[in-house]
Scaffold this active site. Sequence first.
Site, PDB file in Angstrom:
ATOM      1  N   TYR A   1      28.318  65.450  33.002  1.00 37.38           N
ATOM      2  CA  TYR A   1      27.077  65.950  33.592  1.00 37.38           C
ATOM      3  C   TYR A   1      26.997  67.470  33.583  1.00 37.38           C
ATOM      4  O   TYR A   1      26.711  68.090  34.600  1.00 37.38           O
ATOM      5  CB  TYR A   1      26.928  65.431  35.032  1.00 37.38           C
ATOM      6  CG  TYR A   1      26.808  63.928  35.102  1.00 37.38           C
ATOM      7  CD1 TYR A   1      25.609  63.300  34.766  1.00 37.38           C
ATOM      8  CD2 TYR A   1      27.888  63.140  35.479  1.00 37.38           C
ATOM      9  CE1 TYR A   1      25.488  61.922  34.818  1.00 37.38           C
ATOM     10  CE2 TYR A   1      27.788  61.757  35.526  1.00 37.38           C
ATOM     11  CZ  TYR A   1      26.588  61.158  35.193  1.00 37.38           C
ATOM     12  OH  TYR A   1      26.469  59.806  35.248  1.00 37.38           O
TER      13      TYR A   1
ATOM     14  N   ASP B   1      30.554  44.785  42.876  1.00 34.17           N
ATOM     15  CA  ASP B   1      31.173  45.872  42.112  1.00 34.17           C
ATOM     16  C   ASP B   1      32.174  46.571  43.045  1.00 34.17           C
ATOM     17  O   ASP B   1      31.794  47.420  43.861  1.00 34.17           O
ATOM     18  CB  ASP B   1      30.082  46.833  41.622  1.00 34.17           C
ATOM     19  CG  ASP B   1      30.647  48.033  40.880  1.00 34.17           C
ATOM     20  OD1 ASP B   1      31.874  48.243  40.927  1.00 34.17           O
ATOM     21  OD2 ASP B   1      29.854  48.773  40.268  1.00 34.17           O
TER      22      ASP B   1
ATOM     23  N   LYS C   1      39.030  51.812  38.230  1.00 33.10           N
ATOM     24  CA  LYS C   1      39.549  52.995  38.927  1.00 33.10           C
ATOM     25  C   LYS C   1      41.009  52.859  39.375  1.00 33.10           C
ATOM     26  O   LYS C   1      41.915  53.112  38.604  1.00 33.10           O
ATOM     27  CB  LYS C   1      38.649  53.334  40.114  1.00 33.10           C
ATOM     28  CG  LYS C   1      37.287  53.883  39.681  1.00 33.10           C
ATOM     29  CD  LYS C   1      36.552  54.489  40.845  1.00 33.10           C
ATOM     30  CE  LYS C   1      35.170  54.981  40.487  1.00 33.10           C
ATOM     31  NZ  LYS C   1      35.142  56.247  39.782  1.00 33.10           N
TER      32      LYS C   1
ATOM     33  N   TYR D   1      25.293  52.600  42.499  1.00 36.84           N
ATOM     34  CA  TYR D   1      25.785  53.215  41.256  1.00 36.84           C
ATOM     35  C   TYR D   1      26.754  52.234  40.604  1.00 36.84           C
ATOM     36  O   TYR D   1      27.675  51.734  41.261  1.00 36.84           O
ATOM     37  CB  TYR D   1      26.490  54.560  41.522  1.00 36.84           C
ATOM     38  CG  TYR D   1      27.046  55.127  40.239  1.00 36.84           C
ATOM     39  CD1 TYR D   1      26.224  55.803  39.339  1.00 36.84           C
ATOM     40  CD2 TYR D   1      28.374  54.914  39.873  1.00 36.84           C
ATOM     41  CE1 TYR D   1      26.715  56.263  38.129  1.00 36.84           C
ATOM     42  CE2 TYR D   1      28.875  55.377  38.664  1.00 36.84           C
ATOM     43  CZ  TYR D   1      28.036  56.044  37.795  1.00 36.84           C
ATOM     44  OH  TYR D   1      28.513  56.495  36.589  1.00 36.84           O
TER      45      TYR D   1
HETATM   46  N1  PMP Z   1      30.882  51.109  39.566  1.00 41.04           N
HETATM   47  C1  PMP Z   1      31.160  51.911  40.609  1.00 41.04           C
HETATM   48  C2  PMP Z   1      30.928  51.402  42.009  1.00 41.04           C
HETATM   49  C3  PMP Z   1      31.660  53.204  40.402  1.00 41.04           C
HETATM   50  O1  PMP Z   1      31.911  54.005  41.449  1.00 41.04           O
HETATM   51  C4  PMP Z   1      31.885  53.636  39.063  1.00 41.04           C
HETATM   52  C5  PMP Z   1      32.436  55.024  38.760  1.00 41.04           C
HETATM   53  N2  PMP Z   1      32.225  56.006  39.681  1.00 41.04           N
HETATM   54  C6  PMP Z   1      31.586  52.764  38.010  1.00 41.04           C
HETATM   55  C7  PMP Z   1      31.096  51.505  38.292  1.00 41.04           C
HETATM   56  C8  PMP Z   1      31.783  53.168  36.573  1.00 41.04           C
HETATM   57  O2  PMP Z   1      33.124  53.261  36.267  1.00 41.04           O
HETATM   58  P1  PMP Z   1      33.609  54.124  35.005  1.00 41.04           P
HETATM   59  O3  PMP Z   1      33.284  55.548  35.332  1.00 41.04           O
HETATM   60  O4  PMP Z   1      35.073  53.846  34.928  1.00 41.04           O
HETATM   61  O5  PMP Z   1      32.863  53.627  33.809  1.00 41.04           O
END
Ligand code: PMP
Length: 432
Positions: A18, A246, A275, A145
């Site tokens: 970004y 998620d 993560k 997100y």
């Molecule tokens: N889902 C959530 C809840 C996240 O916080 C993130 C990353 N911040 C993602 C998906 C995407 O993961 P990545 O950056 O490893 O593609």
Amino acid sequence: MFTAEDLAFDRQHIWHPYTSMIDPLPCYPVISAHQCTLTLADGRRLTEGMSSWWAAIHGYNHPRLNRALTEQMEQMSHVMFGGITHPAAVALCRKLVSMAPAGLEKVFLADSGSVAVEVAMKMAVQYYSGDTLPRNKFLTVRHGYHGDTFAAMSVCDPDNSMHALWKGYLPEHLFVSAPATGFYDPWQESDIAEMQQMLAVHHQQLAAVILEPIVQGAGGMRFYHPDYLRKVRELCDQYGVLMIADEIATGFGRTGRLFACEHAGISPDIMCVGKGLTGGTLTLSATLTTGKVADKISRSPAGCFMHGPTFMGNPLACAVACESLALLEEGHWQQQVSHIEQQLKEQLMPLGDCPLVANIRVLGAIGVVECHYPVKMAEIQQFFVRQGVWIRPFGRLIYLMPPYIITPEELSRLTGAIRMAVVQPALFNLLE
Ligand code: PMP
């Protein structure tokens, strides 16, 4: 050795997240990382408050994670997963299935959080693909997100992720307001009304409801009430719609429970993790689902799940993830996260009196200071580096998600730096 020339090359040629290529924000060269400390090229040491975007839960350079990696490397770093399996994948998936909420027993290994979300959404669509009325819409909450790839973006908050910019490329899905009842507030039944109405009207088109359980991360660091999640589960059952949780940001202890779904005592039909899965060492994610979902997909017209990336089940990533889960299984994280939570509450809550501060919230090893104004990114980053800490705010949010192994002294250094920042109007864009 990292020279001024290296930094100039980076600025000229390398895209960072970004960031403009014309006038990029400054980058700080890190040459090593150990436990909760990042070392800059000029020798300065910074205490880590971000766990490298919430992933390095055990801190850096962990001897057991390193050993798992080197031992695996001596056997093989990679081998294709089509028609082949290997001990690291089996050991990892065995642990994942035993730790995950009940019923999640089929594991798809993917490359990153965003890809895990793509996989989850694809699974949901494929689940209904053999029905007389196939379904291809998703319902989600605002301020969510889920990643930066197209399907994931299509269920991110439409304003934050600028859906307008991608109009024509992004599939259009359904949104309801973000849950309003806070984690610690008395539950308001009216909070679920919009979700209920949307499901009542649209359930025949809906493949799944997708949401981040309890903590909405990059879409605003909001903590919502477990009853909301419980009701979403009930409504999905009532209307025969799949539920995708998620857990990429919340999984593996961050919210004080191993998975945030446990706050509500529910199991989703599909769950994404990433993560912290590898303790922040390598990129790996997983999408877990139930036997019921996997069976129906396998009986759908395609006859199998249509996905298979080149680096699927990478042995190095699996081996280090397996060791990271072994560390979690030993259980110290519970005490560590609960101490962090207590200290964050003690040291951040008093900042609520500062005129620049709008709200303070803490859950598990997450502390959020929401300000009235957006930060001036370059200025506040430089300020924090001068204080010897690595904290990277976004928008109006200054937050901490430290590694679980952080010491009380290190955590005090982080909260102390925030305490100094929030009384300096020069670090904020007061006009916005
Ligand atoms: N889902 C959530 C809840 C996240 O916080 C993130 C990353 N911040 C993602 C998906 C995407 O993961 P990545 O950056 O490893 O593609």
